[in-house]
Design a protein around this motif. Structure first.
Motif, short mmCIF file in Angstrom:
data_model
loop_
_atom_site.label_atom_id
_atom_site.label_comp_id
_atom_site.label_asym_id
_atom_site.label_seq_id
_atom_site.Cartn_x
_atom_site.Cartn_y
_atom_site.Cartn_z
N LYS A 183 105.71 18.02 -1.98
CA LYS A 183 104.53 17.33 -2.53
C LYS A 183 103.49 18.34 -3.03
CE LYS A 183 105.03 13.11 0.22
NZ LYS A 183 106.40 13.44 0.69
N SER A 184 103.96 19.23 -3.88
CA SER A 184 103.07 20.30 -4.36
C SER A 184 103.41 20.66 -5.80
CB SER A 184 103.22 21.54 -3.48
OG SER A 184 104.55 22.00 -3.49
N LYS A 200 96.88 10.90 -6.18
CA LYS A 200 95.53 11.29 -5.79
C LYS A 200 95.54 12.68 -5.15
CE LYS A 200 93.88 6.56 -5.05
NZ LYS A 200 95.04 5.94 -5.70
N ARG A 201 94.36 13.28 -5.08
CA ARG A 201 94.25 14.63 -4.54
C ARG A 201 94.79 14.71 -3.11
NH1 ARG A 201 89.15 18.55 -5.41
NH2 ARG A 201 89.28 17.41 -7.37
N LYS A 202 94.56 13.69 -2.31
CA LYS A 202 95.02 13.69 -0.93
C LYS A 202 96.53 13.56 -0.81
CE LYS A 202 94.35 8.70 -0.24
NZ LYS A 202 95.77 8.39 -0.14
N ASP A 203 97.19 13.14 -1.90
CA ASP A 203 98.65 13.01 -1.89
C ASP A 203 99.34 14.36 -2.04
OD1 ASP A 203 98.39 10.24 -1.72
OD2 ASP A 203 98.31 10.03 -3.91
N LYS A 244 92.15 21.52 -9.42
CA LYS A 244 93.13 20.55 -8.92
C LYS A 244 93.15 19.26 -9.73
CE LYS A 244 92.71 22.31 -4.17
NZ LYS A 244 92.21 22.02 -2.82
N GLU A 299 94.05 28.98 1.77
CA GLU A 299 94.45 27.60 1.48
C GLU A 299 95.95 27.43 1.32
OE1 GLU A 299 93.10 23.93 -1.48
OE2 GLU A 299 92.02 25.83 -1.49
N ASP A 345 100.04 18.32 -1.19
CA ASP A 345 99.92 19.36 -0.16
C ASP A 345 99.68 20.69 -0.87
OD1 ASP A 345 100.05 21.08 1.94
OD2 ASP A 345 101.98 20.41 2.71
N TRP A 346 98.41 20.98 -1.08
CA TRP A 346 98.05 22.18 -1.84
C TRP A 346 98.45 23.45 -1.11
CZ3 TRP A 346 96.83 21.23 -6.71
CH2 TRP A 346 96.34 19.96 -7.02
#
Length: 311
Positions: A64-65, A110-113, A94, A186, A115-116
């Motif tokens: 997920k990245s 969405k940003r929360k989806d 992002k 990060e 895994d940065w």
């Protein structure tokens, strides 16, 4: 790498390498085959953010990245400097990456989806010099390099150049580099040692028993530590995933429910519910009593995925 063609008289002839004349040619081949080469989803080409233009932006559905891919013909560049500059730019922008993905696939990611922490940069070239190969030895480097070669008869080879990954952390020797420090705060690269630290001496020993047997059973199996599990892969396909915990070892077999012949029915059906690993079959172990039986199931998964028939 030298390739040979075997003739009908059992004499061999060398297959000559055909160089990619342009980076664009190399890029086109890779973008059309990202799923086969790297198990990545192609998003876009020539993506401009700030002062950079990224050759390819891809998405890693397993982690997920987002992944940035650069193609190179020359060797006069630093994969470390360029890779970290690209990662820093991604982390600072992002929203642009998410917007590009949503417009391409008409989704609402969405940003929360994302895994940065699993972001990475991949360099692809026909060859890398010794210095470039040596620089990827850091154990927590979010950078990978791959060599692609084209030969007569349209034959291609594609392989990762792996460092030892056992030397210092990149952060320890880059205390003066603000870009590396920011990215390292990060982006995380997970190691076997990280997973071992999550377990106990008993569960680590149990995992190692499985690992040794699987490596004997399936030639050239790839072991990749992820954030939540350790993946055992063959040809970019997850066969089995492990999570080492203090009290037990958890295992997932990567098949849909109903595809596996588990005559002992030891599995837990995790289809459609949240889980760390891949597949619908989950198993928990505290000892090695079922080791040989579970190895037979792992081999069954491997054969089903690769359409190998029993003799």
């Amino acid at each position: 790498m030298v390739l040979f063609e075997l003739g009908s008289d059992n004499k061999i002839a060398e297959i000559k390498e055909k160089e990619f004349k342009l980076e664009k040619d190399l890029q086109e081949v890779c973008e059309k085959n990202l799923k086969e080469f790297l198990n990545l989803k192609f998003v876009t080409s020539e993506f401009s953010v700030e002062k950079y233009r990224f050759d390819t932006v891809a998405y890693d559905e397993e982690n997920k990245s987002f992944v940035i891919i650069e193609y190179k013909r020359g060797q006069n560049y630093s994969v470390i400097d360029q890779g970290y500059a690209y990662l820093a730019t991604m982390l600072n922008n992002k929203a642009e990456f998410i917007l590009e993905f949503n417009e391409k696939f008409e989704t609402s990611l969405k940003r929360k989806d994302i895994d940065w922490s699993q972001s990475k940069v991949i360099f692809i070239s026909q060859s890398f010099n010794k210095f470039q190969k040596d620089t990827i030895n850091f154990k927590d480097l979010p950078i990978e390099i791959y060599e692609i070669k084209r030969f007569d008869n349209n034959i291609l080879s594609f392989s990762e150049v792996k460092g030892n990954r056992i030397t210092n952390s990149i952060s320890n020797i880059a205390v003066e580099n603000e870009t590396i420090k920011k990215v390292s705060s990060e982006v995380k690269t997970y190691t076997i040692d990280y997973h071992y630290s999550m377990g106990s001496p008993e569960t680590v020993e149990l995992y190692e028993k499985f690992k040794d047997k699987i490596e004997e059973m399936i030639p050239d199996i790839q072991i990749e530590p992820k954030k939540w599990y350790i993946a055992f892969k063959k040809d970019n396909k997850n066969i089995v995933d492990f999570t080492i915990q203090k009290s037990q070892l958890k295992m997932w077999l990567n098949l849909k429910m109903g595809e596996l012949n588990d005559v002992k029915s030891l599995y837990r059906n995790v289809a459609g519910i949240g889980k760390f690993g891949n597949g619908d079959y989950e198993y928990n172990f505290t000892n090695d009593e079922e080791l040989e039986y579970m190895l037979s199931l792992i081999k069954q998964v491997y054969k089903i995925q690769n359409k190998i028939k029993d003799e």
